[in-house]
Design an enzyme around this catalytic site. Structure first.
Site, PDB file in Angstrom:
ATOM      1  N   CYS A  53      -1.595   6.119  -6.658  1.00  0.00           N
ATOM      2  CA  CYS A  53      -2.240   4.977  -6.017  1.00  0.00           C
ATOM      3  C   CYS A  53      -1.237   4.254  -5.122  1.00  0.00           C
ATOM      4  CB  CYS A  53      -2.760   4.013  -7.077  1.00  0.00           C
ATOM      5  SG  CYS A  53      -3.484   2.527  -6.363  1.00  0.00           S
ATOM      6  N   GLY A  76       0.029  -7.016 -16.650  1.00  0.00           N
ATOM      7  CA  GLY A  76       1.450  -6.964 -16.320  1.00  0.00           C
ATOM      8  C   GLY A  76       2.288  -7.752 -17.305  1.00  0.00           C
ATOM      9  N   CYS A  94      -0.866  -6.462 -11.262  1.00  0.00           N
ATOM     10  CA  CYS A  94      -0.471  -7.832 -11.536  1.00  0.00           C
ATOM     11  C   CYS A  94      -1.704  -8.675 -11.826  1.00  0.00           C
ATOM     12  CB  CYS A  94       0.226  -8.445 -10.326  1.00  0.00           C
ATOM     13  SG  CYS A  94       1.617  -7.486  -9.735  1.00  0.00           S
ATOM     14  N   ASN A 128      -1.295  -9.800  -5.848  1.00  0.00           N
ATOM     15  CA  ASN A 128      -1.710  -8.616  -6.593  1.00  0.00           C
ATOM     16  C   ASN A 128      -2.146  -7.573  -5.579  1.00  0.00           C
ATOM     17  OD1 ASN A 128      -2.685  -6.743  -8.430  1.00  0.00           O
ATOM     18  ND2 ASN A 128      -4.635  -7.812  -8.716  1.00  0.00           N
ATOM     19  N   GLY A 129      -1.491  -6.403  -5.635  1.00  0.00           N
ATOM     20  CA  GLY A 129      -1.829  -5.346  -4.680  1.00  0.00           C
ATOM     21  C   GLY A 129      -0.574  -4.770  -4.048  1.00  0.00           C
ATOM     22  N   TYR A 187     -10.375   1.578 -16.583  1.00  0.00           N
ATOM     23  CA  TYR A 187      -9.226   1.484 -17.458  1.00  0.00           C
ATOM     24  C   TYR A 187      -8.539   0.129 -17.447  1.00  0.00           C
ATOM     25  CZ  TYR A 187      -4.338   2.108 -18.761  1.00  0.00           C
ATOM     26  OH  TYR A 187      -3.107   1.965 -19.320  1.00  0.00           O
TER      27      TYR A 187
END
Lengths: 454, 454, 454, 454
Positions: D386, D31, D2, D105-106, D246
């Site tokens: 992940c 996102g 995100c 985010n996470g 990336y």
């Protein structure tokens, strides 16, 4: 079937396109497939034409792209087949008269031959409409000014046309010599003029009804005033009787009749011709209401609005797979049970085309508890397709061409079924001295028919 | 104001969400602002909730995302202010009972205090609805199963609620002990059950009316059958009389009355209380039609559908800048001139709220040629805002709180104006022995009111 | 500027319209304003034409309405002014050859006179396009079959045209005798044929490049095979050099050049003509990349992609009122600071039209820390508007007509500014022996110009 | 994955929501599934959250409904499964701190147990997000003011979070003690402050980069200034190395690295580790460009942009039924034939996940004439999903878990295939002294994992 409107404001401030939009909206019942307006400020010409209902297609942004004090509008019925966007009207072209737009209500009967000849002489066509034929003939005419060339073109065609033509400077309304379709003239509050198919469009834009455009009349509005011509050979007038029975709005004046009043009179006549012992008269809303009121008044049987109509109909509905019986009728109509329970009911409608809806309504009445259901139809059964602009079934599509009235009664499962008689209908309609086009009942055409394809 | 529906099919094949969609469509008049359905196949729960009308919001794709034989639906009225998407219902949450959805019709009157206490104890709220209060109380209850926790929650709230609760396995309908809002039980053709606000929703989906859910009753549908409880203290019943006068559809049965029949009876009573010498009775469509028919029958004055209603109303209209007078009324109604011309006309409507529409209709009647215009209203003038779920004006918004009836008559410029009397209304409504909530006329609340803000 | 494509599958199963859609998508850079496809199964002709990008306008539903193994497609550039829907192509008409569709890339220079004559002789026009002129001339020709009439029409017009004509049975591609715009022939995996503007369209649909259509060549695909004619008087070839510099995609072969390779060669030549002591070469993406690579290779100065380009650009952006400086450039490009910080930078672009973007990029480079900014342009400054189909500014719009190069350098605030020389450019381009249209630099037209209006 | 942004303007005039919108647009690559902004003028709080890309979802009208000088924004990646609208962020709730919004985010790793406990204690959940867990814990905390309650809540959760919290008066940014995801602070031209995930968002809104928020740091912006806390126990820092390889934009500074520069360094290292005799280095655009430049510089093999990327990609494409081979790759990339023809080519990409795209690109290179194709990947093959917020395949989804490198080489049909080594990667990344999360290569988690479901 279509609705047409032409607006010429008295001053540069008149928002002609907004009035054309509102008038087209009032005439929405005459055609919901496509909508269009062409406007002009006397110099530039602007165009917005597309698919959909008037008040869906026209947004604030679209109308803002249609400035000027001149505008013509058109809305079209979803006829089977050629429902293409490029057939939407008004049709706007460029020719030696500059940019010219045309909105047409009606149908021509000798276009095939003319089109063939034009194509053979090197004309290319963008659409499949009668309207383009008229414009091509007009563009090729050497008769002189716009009015003359238009007259020249119309002299070559046969059939029904109530049309409005607009150039950057002039607005012309014409009704064919037989006068199949309505067209009338109104006066705007600002002193300008307006042409409309039905008077209900005048009401919404607060224009005053002035008079009908007469069969064979051409009326031109220019900066120097209003002029009337009768450029065609005189013909017997043939206004379409179906406009009075079914097509026009009840609050319109059409062919000098109040549509509401004449429909009530059909209902009264029907009560005289086809009486029945019953407890209640129920119309199929909305089209059957005036005739049912007439039937009730003449017969003395109480009137009840026993079928409610759903007003939010818009989009197509998603039906369950294990189909609800008669879904289409249910989503439109629902019975008030207490009106039907234990009663002998007269159900009044203005016409039966295929018979499927009538069948479902009779069943709905019975399930709501009706003891007897008597179907009464306020017009005779039509048998011939219309060539003059109404979207009708083929000959085979008319149930009356395949079955006797007794067979239809059994099919729709009514206790009795009676139609208004042809003579009864004419007797009522001719209360104003007038001849009518009755081809859909008689099969007798008021003119020779040249087109071969359906 | 809202409409609610709950469907529990007898078999896994029942397309519950499509039935909920059709039922919500039939109840569209109860709320057009938002629409939503939550469905379940007994395991997973699916949700589609958003702004707009039922048949605009729900497309084939959306309905395909709502599988299962259980579904509840909700449609909501555009109340002023908190018209946010996240307040749309059904409200779906996750709690110790798993995923639970709730659809609520009505309004609570002690939520402010409860919400404050909950927030202080660490509860966070996602919406501003009463519905979330009920769900929060239910989630915190330690009473046991879903039914018990729901009962526990409802014992803490006061006000009007007809609600339907659904988990992946159970469907529960509850009506508050005073029974302000309607709620009834039907049986599906496949043997399943359905809860709806109004019986017209049963008709469309071909469900059979079984009975009303009683005030204070809780009905639970589970795989092992149907169960009824009366978990609350008994209260005097207070069904909302306005449902009969104005809100419900005429083809519904509400509180054991045929809405159509009782509205006709109000019209008859009005004719007895407020007679007038006149030539014609004209309703304001569609709401005034049954009362006008009653008035006509009782008085012997002929009924005419002299005001036509435009059925394509949808989008907002674009108005000319130099405004057409009374545009909003014109775009909805148009007079049939011949009905009014030279006549003494009784115009019947079911209520007057602000008076502006009545004023415009009287002027419309006069411009159509009416000699006299007598306004008759088939209910007494309300004066108090409703706290139980109808969207009403503030006290000041009611014209009857600012003017005498004679002043209103002068404002709307009618030759005479009369309302149905409060006693006359009750006499008719109590034809079935029943007490009603009449707070909007009397200002007397059936319970103490705790909320302070409007 | 436009892209055209024509597909004739070898068998009835070829989904020609989907191939035309994909090919048009690959040619999207040649025009994003309108998109259209006309298809045929050998009998019926189908049409979907409208505004917007290829992959926005064409949905699954639209493509499903375009059956058949023949199809032509067109996408058009947003030229200033006449951006009307009805000017979108292919243009489909009905004439003595049946239904005929035409897709046109290029611009004619003697249409005004022809149009006047046609209008005076009674022709009406639906659009303001050159394409309709060609069709009108073709429809009026008495030369015989479609190929002959088309030849007859084209003999009367002057200018640039790479066009594809389709009837229900035949597909014809023509390139004007000077060959301004590209057009080539490919072979489909199923053995059918395809005409495209650029070879990148062949790649996406897996067609094999066969050869360029030659200037003045007409190629006809019919059921009985492929035929080639040279019906026009021979002229000196004048392919547009701007196609190689700017317009075509780098992965296309155009006029027998790899666009990528020739752009690199322009960059090398630029490095030879306009060297500078610098630390890094940065292209303006995406158009300046090959030239920058060439400059870097020739000069030995390292290449860095120091300006990133945002790929989600779509809708118009909403800007803050207190405007962010150079918002338009910022939203497209962002510098990689470490590439610029403390460096002497050569920024390479393919052209400067108005200078505003260059000015903003130079400032962006400086704010990212560049010590010196040297602008290098891989083509000479154009000064004349194009009459042959590229959307260019007016004479005044070209910055090079108002300022000297030194003035432009000062305006964009670069440390130095140099363009590729005209001779240098020609030397590179003529590596294949070929003449070009260089009117935009020289002002010398390869033919007399008749049109007077811009 | 995100992107988050928080804007606090210095004055009431700052259009915070427009800046949040532009910043979210710059972070669009983080996102594209949903977008949302919550704004406040210090009193009222406004919310617009929905599905779609930032610049599709936000129209002028929507942004106009978000007044105020405070705003937080969020855009979310399309993770498999729970792609529901109600999971879109920022999440806005009402609690004892008033209205509070949170953008996250996470990903947390101990939520299942916490959620179970909360549900058992009577909490109801509206969403399935980690974010709601944090808000529920915060709402229930008795620690005091918003900052304290938020700290209390975060002490109970484990995992990755870079989050921004906003009430009507305060804005708080927090980064978890291991600092998995980036978050930094910038200064607006008007003196206000802004928090963003990546520095590229600062560039577009002309904010100046101030510093990174440190792992374990909480920064509060209030009317009385900016405050920094370190309320959590210290942990070894674990910034996500994949952000550098990336995920982040090349023009961003992330974890004190220029993303562009470190990617070039990976490419250089790759050239040292995996040299090859070749004629040309071609990147897979856009992600492989910097590594390919590095490879080219280190190896001395010329760099060419031999694969063009189509920039109009948007909608899903309609494919032919008789499928074009490798359609998905073709529609995105097309080779410049002259770059490949007869050459030994090194193709550089940043990673291989499933191998299908690589296979198609190798084939594309061969069909364009490449003599040899050597694949070089600028990171080692990842093998573990992940848990900290990147959308990755399952263990089985990674090709490197099912095949040896030689098997992969054979599968993609390259002449050689080599990855950057794990040690080589770390050597480059640790050029700034820093530890990283490398779980996706090593499988060693930096903390105990409590959640059981995938």
């Amino acid at each position: 079937m279509c609705g047409v409107i032409g607006v010429r404001g008295a001053s540069r401030n008149t928002e002609a396109s907004i009035l054309a939009y509102l008038g087209s909206y009032a005439q929405q019942h005459r055609g919901q497939e496509s909508a269009g307006i062409v406007s002009s400020n006397g110099e530039q010409v602007y165009e917005e034409v597309g698919m959909g209902r008037v008040n869906d297609f026209f947004t604030k942004e679209r109308l803002a792209r249609l400035p000027g004090h001149l505008a013509i509008g058109h809305n079209r019925y979803a006829t089977t087949g050629a429902s293409e966007e490029k057939n939407a009207q008004p049709l706007l072209i460029d020719c030696m008269h500059g940019r010219v737009a045309l909105a047409h209500n009606g149908n021509l009967v000798n276009t095939e031959q003319i089109r063939d000849e034009l194509v053979r002489s090197g004309v290319l066509f963008k659409t499949t409409t009668d309207t383009e034929i008229i414009l091509q003939l007009m563009a090729r005419s050497c008769a002189g000014d716009l009015t003359s060339c238009l007259t020249d073109a119309l002299k070559q065609v046969e059939g029904a046309y109530s049309l409005i033509v607009m150039s950057a400077r002039e607005m012309i309304a014409v009704r064919d010599p037989r006068g199949f379709r309505p067209l009338c003239l109104g006066r705007l509050p600002d002193g300008g003029h307006v042409f409309v198919s039905e008077t209900c469009a005048l009401d919404l834009i607060e224009a005053e009804y002035v008079r009908d455009i007469l069969p064979g009349e051409m009326v031109s509005l220019r900066v120097d005033g209003i002029q009337s011509f009768f450029p065609f050979e005189t013909q017997t007038h043939r206004p379409c009787l179906f406009e009075l029975i079914y097509f026009s709005r009840p609050d319109s004046m059409v062919f000098n009749h109040s549509v509401y009043v004449i429909r009530k009179a059909f209902g009264r006549q029907l009560a005289r011709e086809a009486p029945v012992f019953a407890d209640v008269v129920v119309p199929v809303p909305d089209s059957g209401v005036p005739a049912a009121l007439g039937y009730s008044e003449e017969s003395g049987i109480p009137f009840e609005l026993g079928l409610t109509r759903n007003h939010y109909v818009g989009r197509t509905f998603i039906e369950p797979v294990q189909t609800i019986r008669h879904f289409g009728v249910k989503v439109k109509h629902n019975p008030v049970r207490s009106v039907f329970a234990g009663k002998r009911v007269v159900v009044v409608d203005d016409s039966i085309v295929r018979g499927t809806t009538s069948k479902k309504l009779v069943e709905m009445a019975r399930r709501a508890g009706a003891r007897e259901v008597h179907m009464r139809i306020s017009s005779p059964p039509p048998r011939e397709p219309c060539l003059y602009g109404i979207d009708t079934p083929t000959r085979e599509g008319y149930i009356a061409n395949r079955f006797t009235i007794e067979e239809i009664r059994r099919y729709i499962d009514a206790d009795s079924l009676q139609y208004l008689s042809y003579d009864g209908m004419l007797a009522i309609a001719q209360s104003t001295p007038q001849t009518y086009c009755t081809t859909c009942w008689t099969g007798k055409h008021p003119m020779p028919i040249h087109n071969l394809s359906p």
